[in-house]
Design a protein around this motif. Sequence first.
Motif, PDB file in Angstrom:
ATOM      1  N   GLY A   1      59.560  13.722  50.609  1.00  0.00           N
ATOM      2  CA  GLY A   1      58.566  13.660  49.543  1.00  0.00           C
ATOM      3  C   GLY A   1      59.176  13.885  48.172  1.00  0.00           C
ATOM      4  O   GLY A   1      58.772  13.247  47.185  1.00  0.00           O
ATOM      5  N   VAL A   2      60.154  14.788  48.094  1.00  0.00           N
ATOM      6  CA  VAL A   2      60.848  15.038  46.825  1.00  0.00           C
ATOM      7  C   VAL A   2      61.602  13.786  46.368  1.00  0.00           C
ATOM      8  O   VAL A   2      61.693  13.493  45.167  1.00  0.00           O
ATOM      9  CB  VAL A   2      61.811  16.231  46.989  1.00  0.00           C
ATOM     10  CG1 VAL A   2      62.697  16.397  45.748  1.00  0.00           C
ATOM     11  CG2 VAL A   2      61.027  17.513  47.248  1.00  0.00           C
ATOM     12  N   LEU A   3      62.126  13.017  47.316  1.00  0.00           N
ATOM     13  CA  LEU A   3      62.916  11.824  46.998  1.00  0.00           C
ATOM     14  C   LEU A   3      62.059  10.591  46.714  1.00  0.00           C
ATOM     15  O   LEU A   3      62.570   9.606  46.159  1.00  0.00           O
ATOM     16  CB  LEU A   3      63.861  11.512  48.158  1.00  0.00           C
ATOM     17  CG  LEU A   3      64.968  12.531  48.429  1.00  0.00           C
ATOM     18  CD1 LEU A   3      65.682  12.189  49.732  1.00  0.00           C
ATOM     19  CD2 LEU A   3      65.953  12.566  47.272  1.00  0.00           C
ATOM     20  N   LEU A   4      60.784  10.622  47.099  1.00  0.00           N
ATOM     21  CA  LEU A   4      59.978   9.397  47.022  1.00  0.00           C
ATOM     22  C   LEU A   4      59.791   8.844  45.613  1.00  0.00           C
ATOM     23  O   LEU A   4      59.888   7.621  45.419  1.00  0.00           O
ATOM     24  CB  LEU A   4      58.621   9.623  47.704  1.00  0.00           C
ATOM     25  CG  LEU A   4      57.731   8.390  47.849  1.00  0.00           C
ATOM     26  CD1 LEU A   4      58.474   7.205  48.451  1.00  0.00           C
ATOM     27  CD2 LEU A   4      56.485   8.721  48.662  1.00  0.00           C
ATOM     28  N   PRO A   5      59.519   9.664  44.564  1.00  0.00           N
ATOM     29  CA  PRO A   5      59.422   9.068  43.219  1.00  0.00           C
ATOM     30  C   PRO A   5      60.696   8.329  42.811  1.00  0.00           C
ATOM     31  O   PRO A   5      60.636   7.230  42.244  1.00  0.00           O
ATOM     32  CB  PRO A   5      59.162  10.275  42.314  1.00  0.00           C
ATOM     33  CG  PRO A   5      58.472  11.258  43.206  1.00  0.00           C
ATOM     34  CD  PRO A   5      59.154  11.101  44.544  1.00  0.00           C
ATOM     35  N   ALA A   6      61.863   8.917  43.116  1.00  0.00           N
ATOM     36  CA  ALA A   6      63.127   8.234  42.817  1.00  0.00           C
ATOM     37  C   ALA A   6      63.272   6.973  43.660  1.00  0.00           C
ATOM     38  O   ALA A   6      63.813   5.962  43.199  1.00  0.00           O
ATOM     39  CB  ALA A   6      64.308   9.175  43.057  1.00  0.00           C
TER      40      ALA A   6
ATOM     41  N   LEU B   1      55.749  17.415  43.945  1.00  0.00           N
ATOM     42  CA  LEU B   1      55.688  16.426  42.860  1.00  0.00           C
ATOM     43  C   LEU B   1      56.561  16.834  41.676  1.00  0.00           C
ATOM     44  O   LEU B   1      57.194  15.978  41.051  1.00  0.00           O
ATOM     45  CB  LEU B   1      54.238  16.230  42.417  1.00  0.00           C
ATOM     46  CG  LEU B   1      53.310  15.574  43.441  1.00  0.00           C
ATOM     47  CD1 LEU B   1      51.876  15.535  42.919  1.00  0.00           C
ATOM     48  CD2 LEU B   1      53.783  14.165  43.805  1.00  0.00           C
ATOM     49  N   VAL B   2      56.604  18.129  41.372  1.00  0.00           N
ATOM     50  CA  VAL B   2      57.457  18.587  40.259  1.00  0.00           C
ATOM     51  C   VAL B   2      58.927  18.336  40.573  1.00  0.00           C
ATOM     52  O   VAL B   2      59.676  17.802  39.734  1.00  0.00           O
ATOM     53  CB  VAL B   2      57.210  20.083  39.967  1.00  0.00           C
ATOM     54  CG1 VAL B   2      58.263  20.613  38.998  1.00  0.00           C
ATOM     55  CG2 VAL B   2      55.822  20.292  39.389  1.00  0.00           C
ATOM     56  N   LEU B   3      59.349  18.696  41.776  1.00  0.00           N
ATOM     57  CA  LEU B   3      60.737  18.436  42.168  1.00  0.00           C
ATOM     58  C   LEU B   3      61.013  16.942  42.199  1.00  0.00           C
ATOM     59  O   LEU B   3      62.099  16.495  41.811  1.00  0.00           O
ATOM     60  CB  LEU B   3      61.020  19.066  43.536  1.00  0.00           C
ATOM     61  CG  LEU B   3      61.011  20.596  43.593  1.00  0.00           C
ATOM     62  CD1 LEU B   3      61.188  21.079  45.031  1.00  0.00           C
ATOM     63  CD2 LEU B   3      62.095  21.182  42.699  1.00  0.00           C
ATOM     64  N   GLY B   4      60.040  16.158  42.638  1.00  0.00           N
ATOM     65  CA  GLY B   4      60.200  14.709  42.646  1.00  0.00           C
ATOM     66  C   GLY B   4      60.383  14.145  41.252  1.00  0.00           C
ATOM     67  O   GLY B   4      61.179  13.214  41.045  1.00  0.00           O
ATOM     68  N   LEU B   5      59.650  14.693  40.280  1.00  0.00           N
ATOM     69  CA  LEU B   5      59.810  14.264  38.887  1.00  0.00           C
ATOM     70  C   LEU B   5      61.226  14.539  38.406  1.00  0.00           C
ATOM     71  O   LEU B   5      61.860  13.678  37.768  1.00  0.00           O
ATOM     72  CB  LEU B   5      58.800  14.995  38.006  1.00  0.00           C
ATOM     73  CG  LEU B   5      58.983  14.836  36.495  1.00  0.00           C
ATOM     74  CD1 LEU B   5      58.815  13.381  36.069  1.00  0.00           C
ATOM     75  CD2 LEU B   5      57.997  15.739  35.736  1.00  0.00           C
ATOM     76  N   LEU B   6      61.763  15.716  38.715  1.00  0.00           N
ATOM     77  CA  LEU B   6      63.106  16.071  38.251  1.00  0.00           C
ATOM     78  C   LEU B   6      64.176  15.185  38.895  1.00  0.00           C
ATOM     79  O   LEU B   6      65.138  14.777  38.226  1.00  0.00           O
ATOM     80  CB  LEU B   6      63.385  17.538  38.552  1.00  0.00           C
ATOM     81  CG  LEU B   6      62.502  18.554  37.819  1.00  0.00           C
ATOM     82  CD1 LEU B   6      62.853  19.975  38.246  1.00  0.00           C
ATOM     83  CD2 LEU B   6      62.626  18.397  36.307  1.00  0.00           C
ATOM     84  N   VAL B   7      64.011  14.878  40.179  1.00  0.00           N
ATOM     85  CA  VAL B   7      64.961  13.970  40.830  1.00  0.00           C
ATOM     86  C   VAL B   7      64.875  12.584  40.210  1.00  0.00           C
ATOM     87  O   VAL B   7      65.902  11.931  39.969  1.00  0.00           O
ATOM     88  CB  VAL B   7      64.704  13.914  42.349  1.00  0.00           C
ATOM     89  CG1 VAL B   7      65.581  12.839  42.998  1.00  0.00           C
ATOM     90  CG2 VAL B   7      64.990  15.266  42.991  1.00  0.00           C
ATOM     91  N   ALA B   8      63.663  12.126  39.918  1.00  0.00           N
ATOM     92  CA  ALA B   8      63.489  10.815  39.276  1.00  0.00           C
ATOM     93  C   ALA B   8      64.133  10.792  37.899  1.00  0.00           C
ATOM     94  O   ALA B   8      64.750   9.788  37.506  1.00  0.00           O
ATOM     95  CB  ALA B   8      62.004  10.466  39.182  1.00  0.00           C
TER      96      ALA B   8
END
Length: 232
Positions: A139-144, A98-105
């Motif tokens: 999963g890292v890409l999903l927020p974006a 989730l943290v990595l996902g936030l940064l990608v977003a």
Amino acid sequence: MRAPGLDLVKWLAMLTMVADHLRFVWPQADGLFVVGRVAFPLFCLAIAVNVARNEAGPLCTRSNLRYLGLMLVFTVLSEPVYRWLDSGSLTFSIMPTLVLGLLVAWGVHYQQGLARLLGLAALISGWLANDRLMYGLPGVLLPAGWLLARRHGGAGWLVPCLLAMAGNLTNGWLREHLLAPFTWLVLSAALFAIPLGVALLRCTKAEIPAVGRWGYAFYPGHLVLIKLMGGG
């Protein structure tokens, strides 16, 4: 401003996550694993909404730094608790994903070089640590993916749908049993989470308790409770 629809998303994400983790107490309840596949896409939707509600101006605002700081603090706090509950897990807890996902977003939403650099670093980290992250690089890409779908609509909705399903296929058993009915139930649940999240966000007049900052502590807290109930 408080968004009742977003609170609904968070509550359902937490409830389905708890249902999934109750398998540590009742290992024979395989159906709870299917229910739990709804949780992660909804958590990613919550991240996407929180990112999008801020205008694409300065990245280093007090709210963004507080948001990232809380995520990092509870990532550190959650890992030993997660290991205590599931000592045999080959992945980290859900928090690093989730943290990595936030940064990608952030890298997608903000136009600044720092945001793009952080997003790229998170993307590379997700790729390198794919096997150690829950839901892996998808999963890292999903927020974006949620951000882009809500921004562009149309065929853009295929992005979070495909990422939600691909994240589950980082599970070795599911990947090796693609034709098994259980695998299709899991992928269907992950796919269903996308239109479900959209529908929940539209519930603007829902009367439901707000999920405040205590929500960060919910993840490690419920893991401790499940362990004390005899899980693991």
